[in-house]
Design a protein around this motif. Sequence first.
Motif, PDB file in Angstrom:
ATOM      1  N   GLU A 120     -11.072   0.141 -15.562  1.00 31.80           N
ATOM      2  CA  GLU A 120     -10.576  -0.081 -14.322  1.00 31.80           C
ATOM      3  C   GLU A 120     -11.414  -0.401 -13.134  1.00 31.80           C
ATOM      4  O   GLU A 120     -12.533   0.122 -13.043  1.00 31.80           O
ATOM      5  CB  GLU A 120      -9.990   1.478 -13.884  1.00 31.80           C
ATOM      6  N   TYR A 121     -10.970  -1.392 -12.319  1.00 35.89           N
ATOM      7  CA  TYR A 121     -12.025  -1.837 -11.369  1.00 35.89           C
ATOM      8  C   TYR A 121     -11.217  -1.844  -9.834  1.00 35.89           C
ATOM      9  O   TYR A 121     -10.098  -1.975  -9.946  1.00 35.89           O
ATOM     10  CB  TYR A 121     -12.058  -3.182 -11.611  1.00 35.89           C
ATOM     11  N   LYS A 122     -11.784  -1.633  -9.015  1.00 35.16           N
ATOM     12  CA  LYS A 122     -11.338  -1.373  -7.595  1.00 35.16           C
ATOM     13  C   LYS A 122     -12.118  -2.520  -6.683  1.00 35.16           C
ATOM     14  O   LYS A 122     -13.236  -3.123  -6.684  1.00 35.16           O
ATOM     15  CB  LYS A 122     -11.831  -0.118  -6.915  1.00 35.16           C
ATOM     16  N   PHE A 123     -11.107  -3.321  -6.081  1.00 36.22           N
ATOM     17  CA  PHE A 123     -11.528  -4.506  -5.098  1.00 36.22           C
ATOM     18  C   PHE A 123     -11.189  -4.118  -3.802  1.00 36.22           C
ATOM     19  O   PHE A 123     -10.159  -3.658  -3.522  1.00 36.22           O
ATOM     20  CB  PHE A 123     -11.052  -5.931  -5.711  1.00 36.22           C
ATOM     21  N   VAL A 124     -12.122  -4.372  -2.626  1.00 36.59           N
ATOM     22  CA  VAL A 124     -11.542  -4.324  -1.151  1.00 36.59           C
ATOM     23  C   VAL A 124     -11.608  -5.450  -0.932  1.00 36.59           C
ATOM     24  O   VAL A 124     -12.619  -6.428  -1.067  1.00 36.59           O
ATOM     25  CB  VAL A 124     -12.590  -3.365  -0.443  1.00 36.59           C
ATOM     26  N   ILE A 125     -10.405  -5.937  -0.428  1.00 39.05           N
ATOM     27  CA  ILE A 125     -10.033  -7.434  -0.110  1.00 39.05           C
ATOM     28  C   ILE A 125      -9.156  -7.377   1.298  1.00 39.05           C
ATOM     29  O   ILE A 125      -9.108  -6.653   2.043  1.00 39.05           O
ATOM     30  CB  ILE A 125      -9.139  -8.138  -0.937  1.00 39.05           C
ATOM     31  N   THR A 126      -9.477  -8.745   1.788  1.00 42.72           N
ATOM     32  CA  THR A 126      -8.864  -9.046   3.044  1.00 42.72           C
ATOM     33  C   THR A 126      -7.764 -10.084   2.816  1.00 42.72           C
ATOM     34  O   THR A 126      -8.025 -11.012   1.944  1.00 42.72           O
ATOM     35  CB  THR A 126      -9.772  -9.113   4.425  1.00 42.72           C
ATOM     36  N   PHE A 127      -6.694 -10.190   3.609  1.00 42.97           N
ATOM     37  CA  PHE A 127      -5.998 -11.162   3.475  1.00 42.97           C
ATOM     38  C   PHE A 127      -5.998 -12.175   4.761  1.00 42.97           C
ATOM     39  O   PHE A 127      -6.236 -11.621   5.824  1.00 42.97           O
ATOM     40  CB  PHE A 127      -4.265 -10.944   3.337  1.00 42.97           C
ATOM     41  N   LYS A 128      -5.217 -13.478   4.758  1.00 36.59           N
ATOM     42  CA  LYS A 128      -4.988 -14.281   5.729  1.00 36.59           C
ATOM     43  C   LYS A 128      -3.674 -14.684   5.884  1.00 36.59           C
ATOM     44  O   LYS A 128      -2.849 -14.967   4.822  1.00 36.59           O
ATOM     45  CB  LYS A 128      -6.222 -15.338   6.003  1.00 36.59           C
ATOM     46  N   THR A 133      -5.298 -16.787  10.286  1.00 39.80           N
ATOM     47  CA  THR A 133      -5.877 -15.607  10.938  1.00 39.80           C
ATOM     48  C   THR A 133      -5.613 -14.396  10.010  1.00 39.80           C
ATOM     49  O   THR A 133      -5.149 -14.316   9.264  1.00 39.80           O
ATOM     50  CB  THR A 133      -4.934 -15.197  12.365  1.00 39.80           C
ATOM     51  N   LEU A 134      -6.609 -13.355  10.317  1.00 44.41           N
ATOM     52  CA  LEU A 134      -6.847 -12.074   9.633  1.00 44.41           C
ATOM     53  C   LEU A 134      -5.197 -11.405   9.606  1.00 44.41           C
ATOM     54  O   LEU A 134      -4.782 -11.065  10.551  1.00 44.41           O
ATOM     55  CB  LEU A 134      -7.947 -11.430  10.248  1.00 44.41           C
ATOM     56  N   PHE A 135      -4.936 -10.937   8.310  1.00 44.32           N
ATOM     57  CA  PHE A 135      -3.818 -10.254   8.334  1.00 44.32           C
ATOM     58  C   PHE A 135      -4.172  -8.731   8.463  1.00 44.32           C
ATOM     59  O   PHE A 135      -4.945  -8.117   7.645  1.00 44.32           O
ATOM     60  CB  PHE A 135      -3.150 -10.371   6.911  1.00 44.32           C
ATOM     61  N   GLN A 136      -3.307  -8.313   9.378  1.00 42.93           N
ATOM     62  CA  GLN A 136      -3.282  -6.620   9.479  1.00 42.93           C
ATOM     63  C   GLN A 136      -2.200  -5.998   9.318  1.00 42.93           C
ATOM     64  O   GLN A 136      -1.041  -6.619   9.654  1.00 42.93           O
ATOM     65  CB  GLN A 136      -3.951  -6.455  10.983  1.00 42.93           C
ATOM     66  N   THR A 142      -2.913   3.478  13.445  1.00 46.32           N
ATOM     67  CA  THR A 142      -3.965   2.568  12.512  1.00 46.32           C
ATOM     68  C   THR A 142      -3.888   1.396  12.307  1.00 46.32           C
ATOM     69  O   THR A 142      -2.703   1.173  11.656  1.00 46.32           O
ATOM     70  CB  THR A 142      -4.091   3.583  11.458  1.00 46.32           C
ATOM     71  N   ILE A 143      -4.626   0.537  12.452  1.00 42.94           N
ATOM     72  CA  ILE A 143      -4.613  -0.845  12.208  1.00 42.94           C
ATOM     73  C   ILE A 143      -5.395  -1.172  10.997  1.00 42.94           C
ATOM     74  O   ILE A 143      -6.611  -0.639  11.141  1.00 42.94           O
ATOM     75  CB  ILE A 143      -5.106  -1.772  13.225  1.00 42.94           C
ATOM     76  N   THR A 144      -5.125  -1.608   9.843  1.00 45.55           N
ATOM     77  CA  THR A 144      -5.765  -1.985   8.969  1.00 45.55           C
ATOM     78  C   THR A 144      -6.001  -3.323   8.357  1.00 45.55           C
ATOM     79  O   THR A 144      -4.880  -4.064   8.662  1.00 45.55           O
ATOM     80  CB  THR A 144      -5.013  -1.192   7.477  1.00 45.55           C
ATOM     81  N   ASP A 145      -7.138  -3.704   7.913  1.00 38.25           N
ATOM     82  CA  ASP A 145      -7.177  -5.364   7.818  1.00 38.25           C
ATOM     83  C   ASP A 145      -7.900  -5.372   6.243  1.00 38.25           C
ATOM     84  O   ASP A 145      -8.153  -6.420   5.739  1.00 38.25           O
ATOM     85  CB  ASP A 145      -7.675  -5.921   8.666  1.00 38.25           C
ATOM     86  N   VAL A 160      -2.778  -5.520 -11.969  1.00 37.49           N
ATOM     87  CA  VAL A 160      -3.044  -5.010 -10.669  1.00 37.49           C
ATOM     88  C   VAL A 160      -2.192  -3.906 -10.556  1.00 37.49           C
ATOM     89  O   VAL A 160      -0.795  -3.983 -10.857  1.00 37.49           O
ATOM     90  CB  VAL A 160      -2.732  -6.025  -9.573  1.00 37.49           C
ATOM     91  N   THR A 161      -2.377  -2.650  -9.810  1.00 33.60           N
ATOM     92  CA  THR A 161      -1.558  -1.549  -9.910  1.00 33.60           C
ATOM     93  C   THR A 161      -0.933  -1.516  -8.486  1.00 33.60           C
ATOM     94  O   THR A 161      -0.166  -0.422  -8.226  1.00 33.60           O
ATOM     95  CB  THR A 161      -2.120  -0.442 -10.387  1.00 33.60           C
ATOM     96  N   GLU A 162      -1.278  -2.155  -7.448  1.00 34.97           N
ATOM     97  CA  GLU A 162      -0.794  -1.995  -6.156  1.00 34.97           C
ATOM     98  C   GLU A 162       0.155  -3.127  -5.582  1.00 34.97           C
ATOM     99  O   GLU A 162      -0.246  -4.183  -6.244  1.00 34.97           O
ATOM    100  CB  GLU A 162      -1.946  -2.081  -4.876  1.00 34.97           C
ATOM    101  N   LEU A 163       1.061  -2.736  -4.903  1.00 33.89           N
ATOM    102  CA  LEU A 163       2.139  -3.936  -4.516  1.00 33.89           C
ATOM    103  C   LEU A 163       1.357  -4.841  -3.334  1.00 33.89           C
ATOM    104  O   LEU A 163       0.314  -4.223  -2.689  1.00 33.89           O
ATOM    105  CB  LEU A 163       3.175  -3.275  -3.855  1.00 33.89           C
ATOM    106  N   PRO A 164       1.995  -5.935  -3.118  1.00 33.24           N
ATOM    107  CA  PRO A 164       1.534  -6.643  -1.725  1.00 33.24           C
ATOM    108  C   PRO A 164       1.829  -5.923  -0.559  1.00 33.24           C
ATOM    109  O   PRO A 164       2.692  -5.122  -0.575  1.00 33.24           O
ATOM    110  CB  PRO A 164       2.050  -7.733  -1.740  1.00 33.24           C
ATOM    111  N   PRO A 165       0.845  -6.113   0.373  1.00 30.03           N
ATOM    112  CA  PRO A 165       0.886  -5.153   1.602  1.00 30.03           C
ATOM    113  C   PRO A 165       2.434  -5.261   2.339  1.00 30.03           C
ATOM    114  O   PRO A 165       2.711  -6.523   2.537  1.00 30.03           O
ATOM    115  CB  PRO A 165      -0.389  -5.439   2.543  1.00 30.03           C
ATOM    116  N   TYR A 166       2.833  -4.242   2.695  1.00 31.71           N
ATOM    117  CA  TYR A 166       4.088  -4.455   3.408  1.00 31.71           C
ATOM    118  C   TYR A 166       4.013  -3.969   4.905  1.00 31.71           C
ATOM    119  O   TYR A 166       3.278  -3.160   5.317  1.00 31.71           O
ATOM    120  CB  TYR A 166       5.247  -3.277   2.875  1.00 31.71           C
ATOM    121  N   GLN A 167       4.380  -4.714   5.778  1.00 36.67           N
ATOM    122  CA  GLN A 167       4.500  -4.480   7.369  1.00 36.67           C
ATOM    123  C   GLN A 167       5.917  -4.400   7.872  1.00 36.67           C
ATOM    124  O   GLN A 167       6.492  -5.394   7.750  1.00 36.67           O
ATOM    125  CB  GLN A 167       3.767  -5.502   8.004  1.00 36.67           C
ATOM    126  N   ALA A 168       6.319  -3.183   8.102  1.00 37.13           N
ATOM    127  CA  ALA A 168       7.935  -2.969   8.479  1.00 37.13           C
ATOM    128  C   ALA A 168       8.101  -3.468  10.043  1.00 37.13           C
ATOM    129  O   ALA A 168       7.041  -3.605  10.833  1.00 37.13           O
ATOM    130  CB  ALA A 168       8.087  -1.525   8.592  1.00 37.13           C
TER     131      ALA A 168
END
Length: 168
Positions: A120-128, A133-136, A142-145, A160-168
């Motif tokens: 099991e490995y954890k990664f902290v990542i950012t998206f563009k 531009t940086l995806f938030q 709370t704003i998360t990037d 990978v056990t998490e879904l792509p980030p969702y922004q409602a």
Amino acid sequence: MMRNILFICVIFAFFGVGCSNNNEANSDKMSPPANHQEESTDINADENPQLTLEQYIQAIANQDAEKLVELYGGSYEGLKSLSPDTDPDDEQELFNQYLKMIPKISLKEILDQPEESKDEYKFVITFKQEDGTLFQTREFDTITDKFTYTVKRVDGKLKVTELPPYQA
């Protein structure tokens, strides 16, 4: 005196040739250079957690639901609740519907990758975003990037056990 100098030169010449021949004769017994070792270790995604994550993020960027199903090892309950009219057993269609809801994003950077355990490995990542531009995401105030993704062995394969980030 000249004979002594000539004698010393001949000895050094034989010594130099003897050493270089000895190295060539034993070259197969010497360890290969470091860059050779790196080249000879071709690791596929089944054995490389970072590569698994990168392929998963690339599938998000490419809107490739089939690849996401292959690399995803988490729960489908969230996808089912977002698409109640979709057959709950059709994982690829659940991802297709989800991909229509999220912006086009791709991997910007892997910030941290601590190893949790052997499998099991954890990664902290950012998206563009598409424009670079940086995806938030925003949830209440709370704003998360930065997003944490887990890669772990599921049914013998890294997923990978998490879904792509969702922004409602």
